[in-house]
Design a protein around this motif. Structure first.
Motif, PDB file in Angstrom:
ATOM      1  N   LYS A   6      -4.535  -2.214  -2.290  1.00  0.00           N
ATOM      2  CA  LYS A   6      -5.574  -1.423  -2.711  1.00  0.00           C
ATOM      3  C   LYS A   6      -5.358  -0.325  -3.119  1.00  0.00           C
ATOM      4  O   LYS A   6      -4.138   0.831  -2.216  1.00  0.00           O
ATOM      5  N   THR A 205      -2.748   4.314  -4.622  1.00  0.00           N
ATOM      6  CA  THR A 205      -2.219   2.731  -4.399  1.00  0.00           C
ATOM      7  C   THR A 205      -1.066   2.552  -4.147  1.00  0.00           C
ATOM      8  O   THR A 205       0.243   3.936  -4.793  1.00  0.00           O
ATOM      9  N   CYS A 226      -8.643  -2.706  -6.436  1.00  0.00           N
ATOM     10  CA  CYS A 226      -6.612  -3.608  -6.196  1.00  0.00           C
ATOM     11  C   CYS A 226      -6.626  -3.628  -7.163  1.00  0.00           C
ATOM     12  O   CYS A 226      -7.092  -3.846  -8.797  1.00  0.00           O
TER      13      CYS A 226
END
Length: 553
Positions: A6, A205, A226
């Motif tokens: 994510k 991320t 994501c």
């Protein structure tokens, strides 16, 4: 086996391709003793000049690719390389410690970036990365290297710890599908550039920057924030479908460029763009807006340390008028106050600034500021099709006083033999008072522009900045929609046009209703112009006018 990471999306969209882990070449700096101090300082300045030349090249490249506003970072970097504190620190370390320029640059970089990173202000914290970036560039020049470019043979998803703006702008857009970083912020220059370059991008991320992902097939989903590494068959099929849909939509929107915003039954609606400054013009032209429905002139004041002069404002308005080449440009006069404060105005602290001394109230109580702006607008009107509108109107008396001041300005310009064109004068309908007496106000002006943000706030008695009231805030409230409809009707009775320039103008759930109401113009952020045009061109208003009006009102 598929792994999902994510992140925070800074630009939506889908990208499918192989990952390329980009590792910045860390400059290995050794401290060494030197004999010729002045020679070493000269060596540093030569490297600094090389870095400035490189930055100028990057600025020119960015200017053509991503526009002036986003290229500005490279001007800032050039200025940072002229900064006296930065230069003195490096020179001082070379002189007092008798060390090589590389060491002095690296030490200064560490000290300055740590200082910026510790600051409370978000903007200043961003400068920590900029100091490191310019220092890396000087170090590379000292070694006789050009700053590293990202080179790949096939289009890839670039994955990195972080990317400096100079690296981002050097990306070959044909070879980069997306980029994903472990660090970075939504407001960083890199994120802004990514949005302008329309590259799907994620920040924050938590990816491993190693061989476990390098070269692997992946999908970046900017819509959901994501990245899927080694996606399974089902995920891949789903994402390929979404990518095909996006491509189809983009191509469809491109076919709308140059087309009129007219319904199937021939109702013409002007699709205009809202801008904050002349740097936004590239986006306006790129998205094929038919004009500018709201030029928020207060940003000229907010970006200045003191009152902008007539000449400074004239140049900006003239640039916009010329660039828009005969298309209508509506300049909203100064809307300082409430949530937009400029210290040099020295406005007293107010318990309820949204209802205080703001916008036209400042202009009418400080007419010298107002007249300076009006003179600049009228002078610029000789170079294009300018219109002016006045915010926060509540009475006919205010409009009549404004018109008196405008006449004074015109007389002064005539006496000074300064040219000006014909200017339409309109008002913002953003107070309930203005909406309720819109039948009277329509007799005084050439057009209305409905500011739905403030109108909704005042109608519902809800502070739109207060997150705790989000559940009570209803932009589609029947009272708001009825007031818009009433305003449009009152405008048309007096044969003037009526547009919407607030957030609701770009709310595609309401576009067909606004068409049914007879709204003449919708002014939205540049990126919303073509999606709006698509809906307009696919709508037949007469067929469902009554049904729509009854459903909503």
């Amino acid at each position: 086996m598929m792994k999902t990471y994510k992140g925070k999306s800074v630009f939506n969209g889908i990208a499918i391709g192989k990952i390329c882990v980009y590792k910045k070449d860390e400059q290995q700096v050794k401290r060494s003793k030197i004999m010729d101090v002045e020679g070493e300082i000269q060596r540093f300045h030569k490297a600094r000049e090389t870095a400035i030349e490189q930055l100028q090249g990057l600025y020119e490249k960015a200017l053509t690719e991503v526009g002036e506003a986003n290229a500005a970072i490279f001007e800032i970097h050039q200025m940072m390389l002229e900064d006296e504190d930065y230069l003195e620190s490096i020179e001082n370390i070379i002189r007092t410690q008798e060390v090589n320029a590389e060491y002095a640059v690296a030490a200064t970089s560490d000290n300055f970036s740590a200082m910026f990173a510790a600051m409370d202000d978000d903007y200043m914290r961003e400068r920590a990365a900029d100091v490191k970036d310019i220092s890396e560039r000087v170090l590379a020049a000292l070694k006789g290297e050009d700053k590293s470019k990202i080179l790949t043979e096939e289009p890839v998803i670039i994955v990195a710890d972080d990317l400096a703006p100079s690296q981002t702008v050097q990306l070959d857009k044909d070879k980069v599908l997306s980029f994903v970083t472990v660090h970075g912020s939504v407001n960083s220059h890199t994120a802004i550039l990514a949005r302008t370059m329309s590259i799907p991008a994620l920040i924050g991320t938590d990816l491993p920057l190693d061989d476990t992902i390098d070269g692997k097939m992946a999908v970046v989903d900017g819509n959901q924030g994501c990245i899927y590494v080694e996606p399974d068959e089902e995920t891949m099929k789903l994402m390929e479908g979404k990518l095909a849909e996006e491509k189809e939509k983009r191509e469809l929107l491109l076919t709308l460029k140059g087309k009129e915003s007219v319904t199937l039954d021939n109702q013409k609606v002007l699709t205009y763009a809202n801008i904050g400054n002349s740097r936004d013009l590239a986006m306006v032209l790129q998205n094929d807006a038919e004009g500018i429905g709201l030029f928020r002139s207060e940003f000229i004041y907010l970006e200045s340390d003191t009152y902008p002069t007539e000449e400074e404002q004239f140049k900006i308005y003239k640039t916009v008028a010329e660039t828009m080449a005969g298309k209508r440009v509506i300049i909203r006069t100064l809307d300082i106050g409430a949530d937009k404060q400029a210290d040099y105005f020295q406005l007293a602290k107010e318990e309820n600034p949204a209802m205080g001394l703001r916008a036209i109230r400042i202009c009418l109580t400080r007419p010298e500021i107002f007249k300076t702006q009006l003179r600049a607008i009228f002078r610029a009107s000789a170079y294009g099709r300018l219109a002016v509108m006045y915010p926060m109107i509540t009475s006919v008396a205010e409009v009549r006083r404004i018109k008196e001041i405008v006449e004074e300005v015109k007389r002064e310009l005539q006496q000074e033999n300064l040219a000006f064109g014909e200017i339409e004068q309109g008002i913002m309908i953003e107070t309930p008072a203005a909406a309720i007496i819109s039948d009277l106000l329509a007799k005084e002006v050439d057009f209305f522009s409905i500011g739905t943000n403030d109108l909704t706030q005042y109608l519902l008695a809800i502070d739109r900045q207060n997150e705790e009231l989000d559940s009570f805030y209803d932009a589609h409230h029947t009272a708001v929609l009825r007031m818009i409809y009433q305003t449009v009707q009152n405008a048309h009775k007096e044969n003037i046009w009526c547009g919407i320039c607030g957030e609701l103008g770009g709310d595609t759930e309401l576009t067909r209703l606004f068409l049914a109401m007879g709204v003449d113009e919708l002014s939205v952020s540049p990126g919303k112009v073509l999606p709006l045009r698509k809906i307009i061109r696919e709508t037949r208003v007469e067929e469902d006018r009554e049904k729509l009006l009854q459903t909503f009102l």
